[in-house]
Motif scaffolding. Structure first.
Motif, mmCIF file in Angstrom:
data_model
loop_
_atom_site.group_PDB
_atom_site.id
_atom_site.type_symbol
_atom_site.label_atom_id
_atom_site.label_comp_id
_atom_site.label_asym_id
_atom_site.label_seq_id
_atom_site.Cartn_x
_atom_site.Cartn_y
_atom_site.Cartn_z
ATOM 1 N N ALA A 230 0.879 -1.173 0.000
ATOM 2 C CA ALA A 230 0.000 0.000 0.000
ATOM 3 C C ALA A 230 0.916 1.222 0.000
ATOM 4 O O ALA A 230 1.858 1.296 0.792
ATOM 5 C CB ALA A 230 -0.899 0.009 1.220
ATOM 6 N N ARG A 231 0.663 2.159 -0.879
ATOM 7 C CA ARG A 231 1.561 3.295 -1.078
ATOM 8 C C ARG A 231 0.820 4.607 -0.861
ATOM 9 O O ARG A 231 -0.276 4.795 -1.389
ATOM 10 C CB ARG A 231 2.157 3.251 -2.483
ATOM 11 N N LEU A 232 1.432 5.505 -0.098
ATOM 12 C CA LEU A 232 0.943 6.867 0.078
ATOM 13 C C LEU A 232 2.058 7.803 -0.368
ATOM 14 O O LEU A 232 3.170 7.741 0.164
ATOM 15 C CB LEU A 232 0.585 7.126 1.541
ATOM 16 N N GLU A 233 1.771 8.645 -1.336
ATOM 17 C CA GLU A 233 2.808 9.478 -1.954
ATOM 18 C C GLU A 233 2.381 10.935 -1.996
ATOM 19 O O GLU A 233 1.205 11.254 -2.229
ATOM 20 C CB GLU A 233 3.092 8.986 -3.376
ATOM 21 N N ALA A 234 3.336 11.821 -1.780
ATOM 22 C CA ALA A 234 3.126 13.263 -1.941
ATOM 23 C C ALA A 234 4.116 13.768 -2.980
ATOM 24 O O ALA A 234 5.268 13.313 -3.028
ATOM 25 C CB ALA A 234 3.316 13.984 -0.613
ATOM 26 N N LYS A 235 3.667 14.705 -3.780
ATOM 27 C CA LYS A 235 4.490 15.191 -4.887
ATOM 28 C C LYS A 235 4.240 16.674 -5.083
ATOM 29 O O LYS A 235 3.111 17.160 -4.941
ATOM 30 C CB LYS A 235 4.139 14.415 -6.155
ATOM 31 N N ALA A 236 5.293 17.407 -5.408
ATOM 32 C CA ALA A 236 5.176 18.821 -5.781
ATOM 33 C C ALA A 236 6.029 19.043 -7.016
ATOM 34 O O ALA A 236 7.101 18.426 -7.164
ATOM 35 C CB ALA A 236 5.633 19.730 -4.639
ATOM 36 N N GLY A 237 5.568 19.910 -7.904
ATOM 37 C CA GLY A 237 6.320 20.093 -9.131
ATOM 38 C C GLY A 237 5.956 21.349 -9.891
ATOM 39 O O GLY A 237 5.138 22.167 -9.447
ATOM 40 N N TYR A 238 6.574 21.462 -11.056
ATOM 41 C CA TYR A 238 6.398 22.626 -11.930
ATOM 42 C C TYR A 238 6.063 22.130 -13.326
ATOM 43 O O TYR A 238 6.694 21.193 -13.838
ATOM 44 C CB TYR A 238 7.677 23.451 -11.948
ATOM 45 N N ILE A 239 5.052 22.759 -13.941
ATOM 46 C CA ILE A 239 4.610 22.410 -15.290
ATOM 47 C C ILE A 239 4.693 23.638 -16.184
ATOM 48 O O ILE A 239 4.249 24.732 -15.796
ATOM 49 C CB ILE A 239 3.165 21.864 -15.271
ATOM 50 N N ASN A 240 5.256 23.456 -17.369
ATOM 51 C CA ASN A 240 5.323 24.528 -18.364
ATOM 52 C C ASN A 240 4.812 23.972 -19.688
ATOM 53 O O ASN A 240 5.426 23.075 -20.276
ATOM 54 C CB ASN A 240 6.755 25.035 -18.515
ATOM 55 N N MET A 241 3.663 24.493 -20.131
ATOM 56 C CA MET A 241 3.084 24.068 -21.403
ATOM 57 C C MET A 241 3.002 25.273 -22.340
ATOM 58 O O MET A 241 2.284 26.225 -22.069
ATOM 59 C CB MET A 241 1.693 23.460 -21.184
ATOM 60 N N TRP A 242 3.772 25.208 -23.397
ATOM 61 C CA TRP A 242 3.854 26.334 -24.332
ATOM 62 C C TRP A 242 3.117 26.069 -25.654
ATOM 63 O O TRP A 242 3.126 26.915 -26.539
ATOM 64 C CB TRP A 242 5.320 26.642 -24.642
ATOM 65 N N ASP A 243 2.466 24.904 -25.769
ATOM 66 C CA ASP A 243 1.789 24.585 -27.023
ATOM 67 C C ASP A 243 0.478 23.852 -26.744
ATOM 68 O O ASP A 243 0.294 22.702 -27.125
ATOM 69 C CB ASP A 243 2.707 23.734 -27.908
ATOM 70 N N ILE A 244 -0.447 24.534 -26.070
ATOM 71 C CA ILE A 244 -1.766 23.978 -25.774
ATOM 72 C C ILE A 244 -2.691 24.275 -26.954
ATOM 73 O O ILE A 244 -2.888 25.441 -27.322
ATOM 74 C CB ILE A 244 -2.347 24.606 -24.492
#
Length: 278
Positions: A230-244
C-alpha cells in the motif's frame, strides 16, 4: 517403533523449518535490492497555483492574468475499480526497477485533472480584433462566469508522463510487514487532452504533447507478506506548457501557461524479485 516414527517426524519437521528460515533469511527485504521490481496503481487529488494564460491566434494576442483552477475528482463508486472506466478518474501508475540497492528507476503516469474556475474575473492584457469579444473586456478585466468568452480544462486529462529516480530506506522490518520510505525526483512530458472553447469556436479536445514537467516526491510503502504493498505518496512540481491546442483545425492558435502543482495519491501495488535467491 511408533515412538521412533514420531521422533523421525519431529526431526524432519524441524529440518524443514530450519530450511525455510534459512531461505527466508537469504531473501532480501522488499524494495531494497538491485533487480527487484514493483508495479502500482492509485488515485490522486491535486492542487494548482494561479497562472497567467497567454492566447495567440488569428485576430488576437492576449493574456489572462492570475487565473485560478482546481482538480475534478470523480464521485466515488464502481468506476474506481472497473478496468473499462479507470481512465475516467484521477489515477496514477508506477513501474519501478531497482538499478542499484535501494535506488529505483520509476516510470510514472500521473493522470490529473485541471479545471479553470469559471466564476472569476481576471485581468486582461493584449488585443482582440473581434468587436463582440473585445467588448467583453471592461476596465482591463474580463468576467468568465457566463462561459461565453472562454472555458478551459485539461480533464482527459493533465497527463504527466515521467521518469524518476527514487531512493528507498527500510524503516520497519517485521516477519510479514515492512515499512519503507522513499524520496526522489522526476522529469517528463505533458501530454494533455485539453478541452478548450474560446470565442464560441468548436471545442478543442485532443491529445497533444504540450510541454514538460518536473517534480520532487516522497512516499511511504507498507509491504505485506513481502509482496503486496500500500503506497501513500506526496508530490510537488512545476509544469510549463507552451503549445496547448485551442482549436480543432491546423491553425496556429494556441495557449501557453506555467504553474506549480501539488499532488497526494494512494493506492495498491505488488513488488517482486527478478532473480532467485538461495
Amino acid at each position: 517403533m511408533k515412538n521412533f516414527f514420531v521422533l523421525a517426524l519431529i526431526i524432519l519437521g524441524t529440518q524443514i523449518g530450519l530450511a525455510q528460515d534459512i531461505d527466508n533469511n537469504n531473501k532480501p527485504d522488499p524494495l531494497s535490492k538491485k533487480g527487484q521490481m514493483f508495479v502500482f496503481f492509485g488515485w490522486n487529488r491535486g492542487a494548482f497555483s494561479n497562472s497567467d494564460i497567454h492566447f495567440t491566434g488569428n485576430g488576437y494576442d492576449f493574456q489572462l492574468n492570475n487565473v485560478s483552477a482546481k482538480d475534478r475528482p470523480t464521485k466515488f463508486g464502481i468506476v474506481y475499480f472497473d478496468p473499462a472506466w479507470f481512465t475516467v478518474v484521477q489515477y496514477n501508475f508506477r513501474a519501478g526497477y531497482f538499478i542499484k540497492d535501494n535506488l529505483a528507476l520509476v516510470l510514472g503516469i500521473d493522470h490529473m485533472k485541471y479545471v479553470m474556475n469559471q466564476n472569476q474575473t481576471v485581468n486582461f492584457n493584449g488585443h482582440i480584433s473581434d468587436p463582440k469579444y473585445a467588448a467583453m473586456v471592461q476596465n482591463g478585466q474580463v468576467d468568465l462566469s457566463d462561459e461565453q468568452f472562454l472555458t478551459f480544462e485539461h480533464t482527459d486529462g493533465l497527463n504527466y508522463e515521467n521518469l524518476g529516480l527514487e531512493k528507498y530506506k527500510n524503516l520497519i522490518n517485521k516477519d510479514n510487514i515492512d515499512l519503507v520510505w522513499s524520496y526522489g525526483a522526476g522529469v517528463g512530458v505533458m501530454f494533455p487532452k485539453s478541452n478548450v472553447k474560446l470565442f464560441g469556436n468548436e471545442r478543442s479536445d485532443r491529445f497533444h504533447v504540450a510541454g514538460i514537467g518536473t517534480d520532487v516526491r516522497t512516499s511511504l510503502n507498507l509491504v505485506f507478506w513481502r509482496h503486496w504493498m500500500a503506497r501513500l505518496e506526496a508530490k510537488a512540481g512545476y509544469i510549463n506548457m507552451w503549445d496547448i491546442k485551442t482549436t480543432l483545425n491546423n491553425k496556429p492558435d494556441k495557449a501557453q501557461q506555467d504553474f506549480v502543482f501539488g499532488q497526494v495519491l494512494a493506492g495498491i501495488g505488488y513488488t517482486f524479485n527478478t532473480k532467485k535467491y538461495k
